[in-house]
Design a protein around this motif. Structure first.
Motif, PDB file in Angstrom:
ATOM      1  N   ASP A  37       1.832  -5.398   7.334  1.00 51.48           N
ATOM      2  CA  ASP A  37       2.335  -5.326   8.698  1.00 51.48           C
ATOM      3  C   ASP A  37       2.596  -3.896   9.155  1.00 51.48           C
ATOM      4  O   ASP A  37       2.701  -3.625  10.347  1.00 51.48           O
ATOM      5  CB  ASP A  37       3.594  -6.170   8.849  1.00 51.48           C
ATOM      6  N   ALA A  38       2.670  -2.965   8.224  1.00 54.09           N
ATOM      7  CA  ALA A  38       2.924  -1.563   8.581  1.00 54.09           C
ATOM      8  C   ALA A  38       1.777  -0.973   9.404  1.00 54.09           C
ATOM      9  O   ALA A  38       2.016  -0.111  10.254  1.00 54.09           O
ATOM     10  CB  ALA A  38       3.160  -0.724   7.328  1.00 54.09           C
ATOM     11  N   ASP A  98       8.508   1.730  -5.118  1.00 52.46           N
ATOM     12  CA  ASP A  98       8.108   1.095  -6.380  1.00 52.46           C
ATOM     13  C   ASP A  98       8.888   1.739  -7.528  1.00 52.46           C
ATOM     14  O   ASP A  98       9.747   2.589  -7.317  1.00 52.46           O
ATOM     15  CB  ASP A  98       6.591   1.162  -6.579  1.00 52.46           C
ATOM     16  N   ARG A  99       8.582   1.338  -8.743  1.00 53.45           N
ATOM     17  CA  ARG A  99       9.331   1.847  -9.906  1.00 53.45           C
ATOM     18  C   ARG A  99       9.225   3.354 -10.060  1.00 53.45           C
ATOM     19  O   ARG A  99      10.117   3.996 -10.597  1.00 53.45           O
ATOM     20  CB  ARG A  99       8.848   1.151 -11.187  1.00 53.45           C
ATOM     21  N   ASN A 100       8.126   3.924  -9.597  1.00 47.69           N
ATOM     22  CA  ASN A 100       7.937   5.376  -9.698  1.00 47.69           C
ATOM     23  C   ASN A 100       8.575   6.133  -8.534  1.00 47.69           C
ATOM     24  O   ASN A 100       8.506   7.354  -8.488  1.00 47.69           O
ATOM     25  CB  ASN A 100       6.443   5.706  -9.737  1.00 47.69           C
ATOM     26  N   GLY A 101       9.154   5.395  -7.582  1.00 40.42           N
ATOM     27  CA  GLY A 101       9.772   6.031  -6.432  1.00 40.42           C
ATOM     28  C   GLY A 101       8.831   6.264  -5.269  1.00 40.42           C
ATOM     29  O   GLY A 101       9.222   6.829  -4.249  1.00 40.42           O
ATOM     30  N   TYR A 102       7.569   5.833  -5.403  1.00 44.04           N
ATOM     31  CA  TYR A 102       6.605   5.997  -4.316  1.00 44.04           C
ATOM     32  C   TYR A 102       6.895   5.003  -3.206  1.00 44.04           C
ATOM     33  O   TYR A 102       7.303   3.869  -3.460  1.00 44.04           O
ATOM     34  CB  TYR A 102       5.168   5.779  -4.811  1.00 44.04           C
ATOM     35  N   ARG A 103       6.646   5.438  -1.968  1.00 43.75           N
ATOM     36  CA  ARG A 103       6.794   4.538  -0.832  1.00 43.75           C
ATOM     37  C   ARG A 103       5.728   3.457  -0.911  1.00 43.75           C
ATOM     38  O   ARG A 103       4.565   3.746  -1.175  1.00 43.75           O
ATOM     39  CB  ARG A 103       6.620   5.304   0.482  1.00 43.75           C
ATOM     40  N   MET A 126       0.847  -1.180   0.000  1.00 46.11           N
ATOM     41  CA  MET A 126       0.000   0.000   0.000  1.00 46.11           C
ATOM     42  C   MET A 126       0.888   1.236   0.000  1.00 46.11           C
ATOM     43  O   MET A 126       2.006   1.193   0.481  1.00 46.11           O
ATOM     44  CB  MET A 126      -0.942  -0.038   1.202  1.00 46.11           C
ATOM     45  N   ARG A 127       0.364   2.297  -0.520  1.00 44.79           N
ATOM     46  CA  ARG A 127       1.097   3.571  -0.544  1.00 44.79           C
ATOM     47  C   ARG A 127       0.870   4.332   0.748  1.00 44.79           C
ATOM     48  O   ARG A 127      -0.010   4.026   1.540  1.00 44.79           O
ATOM     49  CB  ARG A 127       0.651   4.394  -1.745  1.00 44.79           C
ATOM     50  N   ILE A 128       1.644   5.377   0.925  1.00 45.73           N
ATOM     51  CA  ILE A 128       1.638   6.128   2.171  1.00 45.73           C
ATOM     52  C   ILE A 128       0.265   6.731   2.487  1.00 45.73           C
ATOM     53  O   ILE A 128      -0.154   6.763   3.639  1.00 45.73           O
ATOM     54  CB  ILE A 128       2.759   7.197   2.184  1.00 45.73           C
ATOM     55  N   GLY A 129      -0.451   7.179   1.468  1.00 47.73           N
ATOM     56  CA  GLY A 129      -1.778   7.754   1.692  1.00 47.73           C
ATOM     57  C   GLY A 129      -2.754   6.744   2.263  1.00 47.73           C
ATOM     58  O   GLY A 129      -3.542   7.063   3.157  1.00 47.73           O
ATOM     59  N   GLU A 130      -2.706   5.524   1.766  1.00 43.77           N
ATOM     60  CA  GLU A 130      -3.587   4.478   2.278  1.00 43.77           C
ATOM     61  C   GLU A 130      -3.209   4.114   3.713  1.00 43.77           C
ATOM     62  O   GLU A 130      -4.075   3.923   4.563  1.00 43.77           O
ATOM     63  CB  GLU A 130      -3.523   3.231   1.398  1.00 43.77           C
ATOM     64  N   LEU A 131      -1.903   4.042   3.991  1.00 42.39           N
ATOM     65  CA  LEU A 131      -1.460   3.748   5.353  1.00 42.39           C
ATOM     66  C   LEU A 131      -1.920   4.850   6.303  1.00 42.39           C
ATOM     67  O   LEU A 131      -2.381   4.569   7.415  1.00 42.39           O
ATOM     68  CB  LEU A 131       0.059   3.586   5.402  1.00 42.39           C
ATOM     69  N   ALA A 132      -1.819   6.080   5.864  1.00 45.30           N
ATOM     70  CA  ALA A 132      -2.276   7.207   6.680  1.00 45.30           C
ATOM     71  C   ALA A 132      -3.771   7.092   6.957  1.00 45.30           C
ATOM     72  O   ALA A 132      -4.218   7.284   8.095  1.00 45.30           O
ATOM     73  CB  ALA A 132      -1.959   8.525   5.980  1.00 45.30           C
ATOM     74  N   GLU A 133      -4.528   6.768   5.942  1.00 47.67           N
ATOM     75  CA  GLU A 133      -5.975   6.637   6.090  1.00 47.67           C
ATOM     76  C   GLU A 133      -6.336   5.497   7.043  1.00 47.67           C
ATOM     77  O   GLU A 133      -7.203   5.641   7.908  1.00 47.67           O
ATOM     78  CB  GLU A 133      -6.609   6.399   4.721  1.00 47.67           C
ATOM     79  N   ARG A 134      -5.663   4.386   6.914  1.00 48.60           N
ATOM     80  CA  ARG A 134      -5.983   3.202   7.725  1.00 48.60           C
ATOM     81  C   ARG A 134      -5.547   3.344   9.176  1.00 48.60           C
ATOM     82  O   ARG A 134      -6.111   2.696  10.060  1.00 48.60           O
ATOM     83  CB  ARG A 134      -5.355   1.956   7.112  1.00 48.60           C
ATOM     84  N   THR A 135      -4.555   4.180   9.438  1.00 52.44           N
ATOM     85  CA  THR A 135      -4.044   4.328  10.802  1.00 52.44           C
ATOM     86  C   THR A 135      -4.448   5.633  11.466  1.00 52.44           C
ATOM     87  O   THR A 135      -4.277   5.795  12.674  1.00 52.44           O
ATOM     88  CB  THR A 135      -2.505   4.224  10.825  1.00 52.44           C
ATOM     89  N   GLY A 136      -4.929   6.593  10.680  1.00 55.71           N
ATOM     90  CA  GLY A 136      -5.271   7.894  11.233  1.00 55.71           C
ATOM     91  C   GLY A 136      -4.048   8.747  11.543  1.00 55.71           C
ATOM     92  O   GLY A 136      -4.120   9.702  12.313  1.00 55.71           O
TER      93      GLY A 136
END
Length: 116
Positions: free
Chosen positions: A41-42, A31-36, A1-11
């Motif tokens: 498990d995060a 990833d290939r585009n350089g996105y986290r 998952m990308r950082i935005g989704e992790l932020a959303e899921r964890t608040g």
């Protein structure tokens, strides 16, 4: 998952997630585009970090404690080194509480002198 989704899921904000990564508390691949990119498990790791921060621990202490943490509640399997570290943190916290109580008494004394 990308950082935005992790932020959303964890608040937790993306800025704070990047900070956790800088502190070595959270690991992301790119990833290939350089996105986290984060694994499932995060989500648990971020919840552990938040719980340990809520206990008043510094990110430096948390970096050590996370090695022994399990589950979202950040249950710690105490090895002797971690127990010693947590005892030092507790002693330091008690010292800070004592200092605050003395300061509070001094401040309250000023109000008593003034008649409230």
């Amino acid at each position: 998952m990308r950082i935005g989704e992790l932020a959303e899921r964890t608040g937790v904000s993306t800025r704070l997630l990047r900070y956790y990564e800088e502190q070595g508390l959270l690991v992301a691949s790119r990833d290939r585009n350089g996105y986290r990119c984060y694994g499932e498990d995060a989500v648990v790791r971020v919840r552990q970090i938040r719980r340990l921060l809520g206990a008043g621990l510094t990110t430096e202490v948390i970096a050590s404690a996370l090695q022994c943490a399990s589950g979202e509640e950040a249950h710690l399997d105490l090895c002797p080194e971690l127990a010693q570290l947590l005892h030092r943190e507790l002693t330091a916290m008690d010292d800070r509480i004592g200092t605050l109580q003395r300061r509070r008494s001094t401040l309250a004394g000023y109000l008593t002198e003034e008649g409230g």
